[in-house]
Design an enzyme around this catalytic site. Structure first.
Site, PDB file in Angstrom:
ATOM      1  N   ARG A 122       6.454  21.986  45.662  1.00 43.83           N
ATOM      2  CA  ARG A 122       5.346  23.408  45.916  1.00 43.83           C
ATOM      3  C   ARG A 122       5.740  23.886  47.272  1.00 43.83           C
ATOM      4  NH1 ARG A 122       1.723  17.172  46.614  1.00 43.83           N
ATOM      5  NH2 ARG A 122       3.035  16.958  44.645  1.00 43.83           N
ATOM      6  N   SER A 168       8.152  17.091  46.079  1.00 47.59           N
ATOM      7  CA  SER A 168       7.763  18.682  45.191  1.00 47.59           C
ATOM      8  C   SER A 168       8.564  19.646  45.536  1.00 47.59           C
ATOM      9  CB  SER A 168       6.190  17.876  45.236  1.00 47.59           C
ATOM     10  OG  SER A 168       5.808  19.289  44.867  1.00 47.59           O
ATOM     11  N   ASP A 197       0.732  22.408  32.348  1.00 50.44           N
ATOM     12  CA  ASP A 197       0.741  21.203  31.727  1.00 50.44           C
ATOM     13  C   ASP A 197       0.679  19.797  32.882  1.00 50.44           C
ATOM     14  OD1 ASP A 197       3.209  21.704  33.978  1.00 50.44           O
ATOM     15  OD2 ASP A 197       4.454  20.349  33.079  1.00 50.44           O
ATOM     16  N   HIS A 198       0.058  20.778  34.167  1.00 46.47           N
ATOM     17  CA  HIS A 198      -0.115  20.072  35.184  1.00 46.47           C
ATOM     18  C   HIS A 198      -1.601  20.034  35.750  1.00 46.47           C
ATOM     19  CE1 HIS A 198       4.056  20.188  36.704  1.00 46.47           C
ATOM     20  NE2 HIS A 198       3.595  19.156  38.126  1.00 46.47           N
ATOM     21  N   ARG A 233       7.767   9.243  40.705  1.00 45.53           N
ATOM     22  CA  ARG A 233       7.584   8.681  42.169  1.00 45.53           C
ATOM     23  C   ARG A 233       6.375   7.667  42.028  1.00 45.53           C
ATOM     24  NH1 ARG A 233       7.412  15.870  43.043  1.00 45.53           N
ATOM     25  NH2 ARG A 233      10.145  15.287  43.197  1.00 45.53           N
ATOM     26  N   ASP A 272       9.719  23.421  39.636  1.00 40.77           N
ATOM     27  CA  ASP A 272       9.302  21.945  39.779  1.00 40.77           C
ATOM     28  C   ASP A 272      10.686  21.571  40.081  1.00 40.77           C
ATOM     29  OD1 ASP A 272       6.528  20.646  38.953  1.00 40.77           O
ATOM     30  OD2 ASP A 272       8.688  19.581  38.890  1.00 40.77           O
TER      31      ASP A 272
HETATM   32  C1  MIC Z   1       5.566  16.974  41.407  1.00 45.29           C
HETATM   33  O1  MIC Z   1       6.294  15.952  41.092  1.00 45.29           O
HETATM   34  O2  MIC Z   1       5.608  16.306  42.873  1.00 45.29           O
HETATM   35  C2  MIC Z   1       4.842  17.494  41.043  1.00 45.29           C
HETATM   36  C3  MIC Z   1       3.138  17.890  40.975  1.00 45.29           C
HETATM   37  O3  MIC Z   1       5.482  18.322  39.559  1.00 45.29           O
HETATM   38  C4  MIC Z   1       5.805  19.100  41.551  1.00 45.29           C
HETATM   39  C5  MIC Z   1       4.906  20.766  41.709  1.00 45.29           C
HETATM   40  C6  MIC Z   1       4.098  20.552  42.094  1.00 45.29           C
HETATM   41  O4  MIC Z   1       3.760  19.842  43.398  1.00 45.29           O
HETATM   42  O5  MIC Z   1       3.187  21.956  41.956  1.00 45.29           O
HETATM   43  C7  MIC Z   1       7.291  18.945  42.081  1.00 45.29           C
HETATM   44  O6  MIC Z   1       7.984  17.759  41.556  1.00 45.29           O
HETATM   45  O7  MIC Z   1       8.110  20.345  42.107  1.00 45.29           O
HETATM   46 FE1  SF4 Z   2       4.761  16.641  36.384  1.00 38.77          FE
HETATM   47 FE2  SF4 Z   2       5.634  16.469  38.082  1.00 38.77          FE
HETATM   48 FE3  SF4 Z   2       4.685  14.244  37.088  1.00 38.77          FE
HETATM   49 FE4  SF4 Z   2       6.648  15.241  36.070  1.00 38.77          FE
HETATM   50  S1  SF4 Z   2       7.021  14.591  38.293  1.00 38.77           S
HETATM   51  S2  SF4 Z   2       4.969  14.613  35.089  1.00 38.77           S
HETATM   52  S3  SF4 Z   2       5.890  18.040  36.864  1.00 38.77           S
HETATM   53  S4  SF4 Z   2       3.632  15.624  37.934  1.00 38.77           S
END
Ligand code: MIC
Ligand code: SF4
Length: 643
Positions: free
Chosen positions: A536, A534, A64-65, A379, A119
């Site tokens: 990550r 995140s 999905d990313h 965020r 995630d």
């Molecule tokens: C996010 O919302 O920051 C992400 C992208 O979903 C991350 C995961 C990632 O960095 O791949 C998260 O929330 O863990």
């Molecule tokens: Fe995707 Fe992270 Fe954004 Fe949720 S917060 S939509 S998991 S990138």
């Protein structure tokens, strides 16, 4: 003494340890989820662990990313993940199906079960009464391999809800209110549990919006009771058999108690550049906006988008505004196409894009320079939209939609638009999950590795003397987006840590990688809540690749702290926060007798440049100490005979 719901579920899953404050426990993990931007590391690690059969009840690999596919890299990652998923009997959700958390809620979440996801917004499942925890990729790989996860026993913050939300206020405003009260570090070391009469006025997807953004509090997870609304939600998805009623005991004791009267919640907005920088829309005023983005795992449910469609029906998006909408799942998209709501959105001038994370992670739709962008996401860290000088405000879908019409930030209460009540309707899942072909075995399915997929970096055992140069000193609340930025330019390299490392801390100090490469062994000095956001693990793996041996900070965010330890990097906390002021870029720090010292609660770090010695708190569990000693979790596990 009555029990909280969180402790009841943890108790049901307890494998070892004592369920009381300050202890480390190991719990059984029933389900896991991964998404593609953290998933490639998870599956490289799962292959490295070399397990024959995964131990969870259900594991799902979502894509999905990284669905932009501007080059071969994303599609190669998808193929790699699918091949490993097939080898292990993991369900594979194709790109286009939707956002992992929305899909998991719709199709697999079960009240009372545990879910571990790579995630940080995995706690979305708390809306269904799950203990759903976000973790680093390696923890999720190990959970699949062993069926367990270890964590420090959290405190439980109880939030008692009374009353009912007024017309233009919604679940997003509730969690923004909580963020204002508790701040982005207020949830660290806690589970947030909701209870009280007000709960039944919130739908499952409302609850999921609230538990989703519990991640922004730094909480381990958030959880709601499972009640008649939960039964109804599951029934309409053809899963009534998964229902079980769950709640805390009436006399449950919470470590901290907060009461919120829902009827007093106004439309709110989180102002740039932090989700806890909250004020009411009325106070912020009618600022001019350039972009509105509706979607993300926080606010892309059927009811959210139907409300948006109802507000926009027969009206037009303001000529100066770009409105972009990314639905949470193909099931939602299909329902809205069938009932005509999609046509209402399109006729109003909305740009409907793929069911994916999209703009939330900077994969397209970056606003123009200096823009004001209203987003229903979770965020608003500086630069996360892909435009460094944009001002991103986080708002509810109702506020986003009405503002898109007026071209200025608008509190719906000041308009004559009437908000209809949206009922959820029967919606069987769209069937596009792939399971291991029948009769196939792990060895009959090869791993499909594209040329951009590189091995993940591994640490070496902790030496007795650690000598480093300080190559970065940061302020408070550094996010993992700051450490390892993500956007359409960098996300295609999530499987290529050596390449990604060149951009580590790019927005804070773009000379950091070069400085590390020159120094060889290095360390970072951080402020409060270092590594929030995140999950990550690239925010640990890139520093590992660059030679970071330890980080000394005033405090750490939970997932990042674990990711550092999993990578064999020591997260150390200043015993005396003032010592932070004493250390400068370029100083040489030394830890003598490191292997012995890390077994102690406090270790000595000598600054050879100034001659001073600092006390640093380790607070490592026995398991964490062993991981650091061996140079990370994979090395530790491989040093044990059994996985
Ligand atoms: C996010 O919302 O920051 C992400 C992208 O979903 C991350 C995961 C990632 O960095 O791949 C998260 O929330 O863990
Ligand atoms: Fe995707 Fe992270 Fe954004 Fe949720 S917060 S939509 S998991 S990138």
């Amino acid at each position: 003494m009555g029990k909280t719901l969180a402790y009841k579920i943890l108790e049901n899953h307890l494998v070892s340890g004592e369920l009381s404050k300050g202890n480390e426990i190991t719990i059984k993990i029933d389900q896991t989820l991964t998404q593609d931007s953290t998933g490639t590391m998870v599956y490289l690690q799962l292959e490295e662990l070399d397990v024959e059969k995964i131990k969870t009840e259900i594991s799902v690999a979502y894509i999905d990313h990284n669905t932009l596919q501007t080059g071969f890299e994303n599609a190669d990652d998808h193929a790699f993940i699918k091949s490993v998923a097939n080898r292990h009997g993991i369900l594979f959700s194709k790109p286009g199906n939707g956002i992992c958390h929305q899909l998991h809620l719709e199709n697999y979440g079960i009240p009372g079960k545990t879910l571990l996801g790579s995630d940080s917004h995995t706690p979305t499942g708390g809306g269904l009464g799950m203990i759903a925890i976000g973790a680093g990729g390696l923890d999720v790989a190990v959970a699949m391999a062993k069926g367990t996860y270890s964590l420090g026993v959290p405190d439980v913050i109880g939030i008692k809800l009374t009353g009912k939300l007024p017309a233009w206020s919604s679940a997003k405003d509730v969690i923004l209110h909580v963020l204002k009260l508790l701040t982005v570090k207020g949830g660290v070391g806690n589970i947030v549990e909701y209870f009280g009469e007000g709960v039944k006025t919130l739908s499952v997807t409302d609850r999921a919006t609230i538990t989703n953004m519990g991640a922004e509090l730094g909480a381990t997870t958030s959880v709601f009771p499972s009640d008649e609304n939960t039964r109804q939600y599951l029934k309409l998805r053809g899963r009534e058999d998964d229902f079980v009623a769950l709640s805390a005991d009436a006399d449950a004791i919470y470590d901290k108690l907060i009461e919120i009267d829902l009827s007093e919640i106004n439309p709110l907005a989180a102002m740039p550049h932090s989700p806890d920088n909250v004020d009411s829309v009325a106070n912020i005023g009618n600022i001019k906006i350039d972009q509105v983005a509706i979607g993300s795992c926080t606010n892309s449910s059927y009811t959210d988008l139907m409300k948006v469609a109802a507000i926009l029906k027969g009206r037009k998006v303001h000529p100066e505004v770009s409105l972009v909408i990314s639905p949470g799942s193909s099931s939602i998209m299909a329902q809205m196409a069938e009932n005509g709501a999609m046509a209402d959105l399109i006729k109003a001038g909305a740009r409907v894009i793929e069911n994916s994370c999209g703009p939330c992670i900077g994969m397209g739709q970056s606003p123009k320079s200096g823009a004001v962008s209203l987003r229903t996401f979770n965020r608003n860290f500086k630069g996360r939209s892909g435009t460094n000088d944009a001002s991103v405000f986080l708002v509810s879908p109702e506020t986003a939609a009405v503002s898109a019409i007026y071209g200025v930030l608008t509190d719906g209460n000041t308009t004559d638009i009437e908000l209809p009540h949206i009922e959820i309707v029967k919606a069987p899942p769209v069937d596009s999950f792939i399971i291991m072909p029948s009769g196939a075995t792990k060895s009959s399915i090869p791993v499909e590795m594209g040329p951009n997929i590189k091995p993940f970096p591994k640490n070496t055992a902790l030496p007795d003397k650690v000598t480093v140069e300080v190559t970065l000193k940061t302020g408070d609340n550094i996010t993992t987006d700051d450490i390892m930025p993500s956007d359409s330019r960098l996300l295609p390299y999530r499987s290529n840590v050596p390449h990604l490392s060149n951009y580590c801390f790019e927005k804070i100090d773009n000379e950091f990688p070069a400085r590390c490469n020159k120094a060889g062994a290095c360390a970072i000095i951080g402020g409060d809540n270092y590594g929030q956001g995140s999950s990550r693990e690239h925010a640990a793996l890139a520093p590992l690749h660059l030679g970071i041996k330890f980080v000394i900070a005033k405090s750490f965010a939970r997932i990042h702290r674990s990711n550092l330890i999993n990578s064999g990097i020591m997260p150390l906390v200043f015993e005396n926060a003032d010592d932070y002021n004493d250390i400068e870029l370029g100083n040489t720090l030394v830890i003598e007798n490191a292997v012995e010292q890390i077994k102690n609660p406090i270790i000595k770090v000598k600054n050879e440049t100034t001659g001073k010695t600092y006390n640093a708190v380790t607070s490592f569990s026995e398991f964490e100490t062993s991981m650091i000693e061996k140079g990370g979790k994979i090395n530790y596990i491989k040093s044990q005979t059994e996985v």
